[in-house]
Design a protein around this motif. Structure first.
Motif, PDB file in Angstrom:
ATOM      1  N   ARG A  37      -6.251 -10.733 -14.980  1.00 56.57           N
ATOM      2  CA  ARG A  37      -5.959 -10.121 -13.691  1.00 56.57           C
ATOM      3  C   ARG A  37      -4.552  -9.552 -13.638  1.00 56.57           C
ATOM      4  O   ARG A  37      -3.661 -10.041 -14.327  1.00 56.57           O
ATOM      5  N   SER A  38      -4.419  -8.547 -12.778  1.00 58.40           N
ATOM      6  CA  SER A  38      -3.065  -8.000 -12.621  1.00 58.40           C
ATOM      7  C   SER A  38      -2.710  -7.976 -11.146  1.00 58.40           C
ATOM      8  O   SER A  38      -3.565  -7.708 -10.281  1.00 58.40           O
ATOM      9  N   ILE A  39      -1.460  -8.267 -10.878  1.00 59.05           N
ATOM     10  CA  ILE A  39      -0.994  -8.380  -9.501  1.00 59.05           C
ATOM     11  C   ILE A  39      -1.088  -7.040  -8.772  1.00 59.05           C
ATOM     12  O   ILE A  39      -1.210  -6.987  -7.563  1.00 59.05           O
ATOM     13  N   GLY A  40      -1.082  -5.946  -9.564  1.00 54.98           N
ATOM     14  CA  GLY A  40      -1.063  -4.627  -8.942  1.00 54.98           C
ATOM     15  C   GLY A  40      -2.431  -4.125  -8.476  1.00 54.98           C
ATOM     16  O   GLY A  40      -2.520  -3.173  -7.702  1.00 54.98           O
ATOM     17  N   HIS A  41      -3.505  -4.770  -8.929  1.00 47.94           N
ATOM     18  CA  HIS A  41      -4.864  -4.354  -8.566  1.00 47.94           C
ATOM     19  C   HIS A  41      -5.006  -4.275  -7.045  1.00 47.94           C
ATOM     20  O   HIS A  41      -4.620  -5.218  -6.347  1.00 47.94           O
ATOM     21  N   PRO A  42      -5.576  -3.188  -6.509  1.00 49.07           N
ATOM     22  CA  PRO A  42      -5.658  -3.050  -5.047  1.00 49.07           C
ATOM     23  C   PRO A  42      -6.437  -4.189  -4.389  1.00 49.07           C
ATOM     24  O   PRO A  42      -6.066  -4.664  -3.314  1.00 49.07           O
ATOM     25  N   ARG A  43      -7.479  -4.653  -5.054  1.00 49.25           N
ATOM     26  CA  ARG A  43      -8.272  -5.761  -4.505  1.00 49.25           C
ATOM     27  C   ARG A  43      -7.415  -7.044  -4.459  1.00 49.25           C
ATOM     28  O   ARG A  43      -7.534  -7.846  -3.534  1.00 49.25           O
ATOM     29  N   PHE A  44      -6.575  -7.205  -5.480  1.00 52.47           N
ATOM     30  CA  PHE A  44      -5.672  -8.346  -5.524  1.00 52.47           C
ATOM     31  C   PHE A  44      -4.752  -8.327  -4.301  1.00 52.47           C
ATOM     32  O   PHE A  44      -4.583  -9.327  -3.599  1.00 52.47           O
ATOM     33  N   VAL A  45      -4.209  -7.124  -4.036  1.00 46.81           N
ATOM     34  CA  VAL A  45      -3.289  -6.988  -2.903  1.00 46.81           C
ATOM     35  C   VAL A  45      -4.001  -7.313  -1.597  1.00 46.81           C
ATOM     36  O   VAL A  45      -3.470  -8.023  -0.733  1.00 46.81           O
ATOM     37  N   ALA A  46      -5.230  -6.853  -1.494  1.00 50.51           N
ATOM     38  CA  ALA A  46      -5.985  -7.091  -0.267  1.00 50.51           C
ATOM     39  C   ALA A  46      -6.264  -8.583  -0.084  1.00 50.51           C
ATOM     40  O   ALA A  46      -6.099  -9.139   1.005  1.00 50.51           O
ATOM     41  N   LEU A  47      -6.668  -9.225  -1.196  1.00 53.91           N
ATOM     42  CA  LEU A  47      -6.963 -10.662  -1.125  1.00 53.91           C
ATOM     43  C   LEU A  47      -5.716 -11.465  -0.769  1.00 53.91           C
ATOM     44  O   LEU A  47      -5.764 -12.422  -0.008  1.00 53.91           O
ATOM     45  N   ARG A  48      -4.603 -11.029  -1.348  1.00 58.20           N
ATOM     46  CA  ARG A  48      -3.367 -11.755  -1.069  1.00 58.20           C
ATOM     47  C   ARG A  48      -3.054 -11.696   0.419  1.00 58.20           C
ATOM     48  O   ARG A  48      -2.640 -12.691   1.021  1.00 58.20           O
ATOM     49  N   ARG A  49      -3.263 -10.521   1.000  1.00 56.59           N
ATOM     50  CA  ARG A  49      -2.978 -10.389   2.425  1.00 56.59           C
ATOM     51  C   ARG A  49      -3.877 -11.332   3.231  1.00 56.59           C
ATOM     52  O   ARG A  49      -3.423 -12.018   4.144  1.00 56.59           O
ATOM     53  N   GLN A  50      -5.147 -11.410   2.825  1.00 56.68           N
ATOM     54  CA  GLN A  50      -6.078 -12.306   3.528  1.00 56.68           C
ATOM     55  C   GLN A  50      -5.634 -13.768   3.426  1.00 56.68           C
ATOM     56  O   GLN A  50      -5.650 -14.506   4.399  1.00 56.68           O
ATOM     57  N   LEU A  51      -5.243 -14.159   2.219  1.00 57.52           N
ATOM     58  CA  LEU A  51      -4.837 -15.549   2.006  1.00 57.52           C
ATOM     59  C   LEU A  51      -3.583 -15.883   2.804  1.00 57.52           C
ATOM     60  O   LEU A  51      -3.488 -16.944   3.428  1.00 57.52           O
ATOM     61  N   LEU A  52      -2.639 -14.954   2.777  1.00 54.54           N
ATOM     62  CA  LEU A  52      -1.400 -15.190   3.519  1.00 54.54           C
ATOM     63  C   LEU A  52      -1.696 -15.286   5.010  1.00 54.54           C
ATOM     64  O   LEU A  52      -1.116 -16.104   5.718  1.00 54.54           O
TER      65      LEU A  52
END
Ligand SMILES: Nc1ncnc2c1ncn2[C@@H]1O[C@H](COP(=O)(O)OP(=O)(O)OP(=O)(O)O)[C@@H](O)[C@H]1O
Ligand SMILES: [Mg+2]
Lengths: 279, 236
Positions: B209-224
């Motif tokens: 996985r890469s931190i830059g992936h758009p889905r990653f960014v979206a998930l991070r926002r949800q988790l936060l």
């Protein structure tokens, strides 16, 4: 005005730094010398004061004590009685230390054990050996047994307290993680609790050994026909003050020797430790 | 051996405080699950209950017999050499060789004879990891194992865990408060809040996985957002 000075970085003060410490062998020697200096100072001060008569005109100088010791050794009196005393202490310690360790372990490992053991031990702990000596004579007779019993009694308590304290001080989280590794009760005792308590147990051992020699003196003051105490008692009767000093010095040396023994044990058993060792 | 984890109605009170109310949790064999939640939300408490280390926890727990824990602090025995720590609690022959192989996997075979006191923080945690791995666990319980490490060491340790998981495939429960760590490693992220699993996030991201992936960014926002720090990244 800014007034701090910067030490110039000359060849002299950079080359100095490693030389101060020196190679390990040299440093070891320096330590041994330092350890002897304190003792040497005592002997020198004693010599000076005794020679000038500042300690009363009865006090022998270290030289005179040495002469008296030589005579006592040649006649066999010193070594024979020393052997008797050492055996007494060894017997007493064998009993006292085993009991102290056993009671400490019982109290340390189970709450029920602590409830049963701790109160009586704390009560007995307060009894001074001096007061017990005549009672032990009545109970155990005039022979060796009463002396050994007294020497067994007193060192029990320092060891007990330190074993219990050492066990209570073992980090609960280490026990939990050992449990999570599948360690059983016996393994927990052997691999976690005992090694964790060991530094404290050795402190207790040191105190116990010291106490044993002190109690030896008390035990040999009455109803004795052999042992270091007899030499002192006889010397007192005939006012041989130099002989009394010989025995006092022997007591001191015995104390030093047992302490060195425990230090050796500490170095062996606690080599894993990263405690502050001083500068 | 590969039974996975099944927890039903896990509960735990400390005095009048209820820390875990009613936790249901499943981990499939070989699944990597991350557990996040605010400090004091009961993550460690739940992990200890699952590990069977908390006799006062209530509920039903189905856990593989072979499970191992790595705690936030390495909890190595300072008086035992590294290899003896790794094989603690095992009683079979050739322990040294088993320890050497496990240490080899975390890159520390050379330190087998050292005392833990001479290891760095990251090295100690890797030894703790080797101690868990040597048991070939069906379930690996990790309680913020990298929390005390610096950022660079932490990245390396995360990569190590990812590699070891791929090779050995135990079920993993990773407690963490690091949202990115959870998203880098886990198949599923559980949010513990109010004494129960409040939310579940499936991490449908390809590995590695890469931190830059758009889905990653979206998930991070949800988790936060789940953790109640939705604004964090706007501020940064
Ligand atoms: N032995 C205990 N006695 C009393 N309260 C406890 C005990 N252990 C934990 N608690 C309480 O339970 C709550 C949850 O603790 P826990 O350690 O599970 O939190 P956590 O989610 O792991 O937090 P962190 O992220 O800070 O590690 C905390 O409020 C804590 O004070
Ligand atoms: Mg925690």
């Amino acid at each position: 005005m800014v007034s701090h000075t910067l030490e110039p970085l000359t060849a002299a003060n950079t080359a100095d730094a490693p030389a101060v410490k020196g190679p390990p062998g040299w440093r070891k020697l320096a330590r041994s010398v330092r350890k002897l200096v304190g003792l040497a100072v005592i002997v020198v001060v004693w010599q000076l004061l005794a020679a000038r008569g500042d300690l009363g005109n009865q006090t022998p100088t270290p030289g005179q004590v040495l002469v008296a010791a030589y005579d006592l050794i040649r006649s066999g009196v010193l070594l024979d009685n020393l052997a008797v005393s050492v055996v007494r202490v060894a017997k007493g310690l064998a009993i006292g230390l085993s009991a102290g360790l056993a009671l400490g372990l019982v109290a340390g490992f189970s709450k029920a054990g602590e409830d049963f053991v701790d109160a009586p031990v704390q009560a007995l702990r307060m009894l001074p050996a001096v007061a017990l000596a005549p009672i032990f004579l009545i109970w155990f007779g005039l022979g060796d047994l009463s002396k050994v019993a007294l020497i067994a009694f007193a060192p029990l308590f320092p060891l007990y307290l330190n074993v219990l304290g050492g066990i209570r001080g073992v980090d609960e989280r280490l026990i939990e993680s050992a449990r999570s590794c599948g360690v059983g009760t016996w393994g927990l005792i052997r691999r976690v609790i005992l090694p964790g308590a060991l530094p404290q147990i050795l402190v207790g051992l040191r105190q116990s050994l010291g106490v044993a020699w002190i109690v030896l003196v008390v035990a040999e003051q009455t109803a004795t026909t052999s042992g270091l105490g007899v030499i002192i008692n006889d010397a007192k009767e005939f006012l041989q003050i130099d002989v009394m000093f010989v025995v006092v010095v022997v007591y001191a040396l015995l104390g030093l020797a047992t302490d060195a023994l425990v230090r050796l044990l500490e170095r062996r058993l606690l080599s894993w430790r990263r405690g502050y060792a001083g500068v | 051996m590969t039974t996975g984890v099944k927890v039903r109605q896990a509960g735990r009170r400390f005095g009048s405080r209820t820390v875990l109310r009613d936790v249901d949790l499943d981990i499939a064999p070989g699944e990597f699950v991350a557990l996040i939640g605010q400090s004091g939300s009961g993550k460690s408490t739940l992990l200890r209950a699952i590990a069977g280390l908390d006799p006062d926890a209530t509920g039903a727990y189905e856990v593989p017999d072979r499970h191992a824990v790595v705690f936030q602090e390495h909890r190595l025995l300072p008086w035992s050499r590294v290899w003896r720590n790794v094989t603690l609690g095992l009683n079979e022959t050739n322990l040294r060789e088993r320890a050497r192989r496990a240490l080899d996997e975390v890159g520390l075979a050379a330190r087998a004879n050292a005392y833990p006191g001479t290891l760095s923080g990251g090295e100690s945690q890797r030894v703790a990891l080797a101690r868990a791995l040597v048991r070939t666990p069906g379930l690996l319980l990790l309680d913020e194992p990298f929390g005390a490490l610096d950022a660079l060491t932490r990245l390396k340790a995360q990569a190590l865990v990812a590699r070891l998981w791929t090779e050995h495939r135990p079920a993993v429960l990773l407690v963490t408060h690091d949202v990115e760590e959870a998203l880098l490693l886990a198949d599923r992220v559980l949010l513990l809040d109010g004494g129960r699993i409040a939310e579940t996030f499936d991490v449908d991201l390809p590995r590695p996985r890469s931190i830059g992936h758009p889905r990653f960014v979206a998930l991070r926002r949800q988790l936060l957002a789940g953790l109640g720090v939705a604004d964090a990244e706007e501020k940064l």
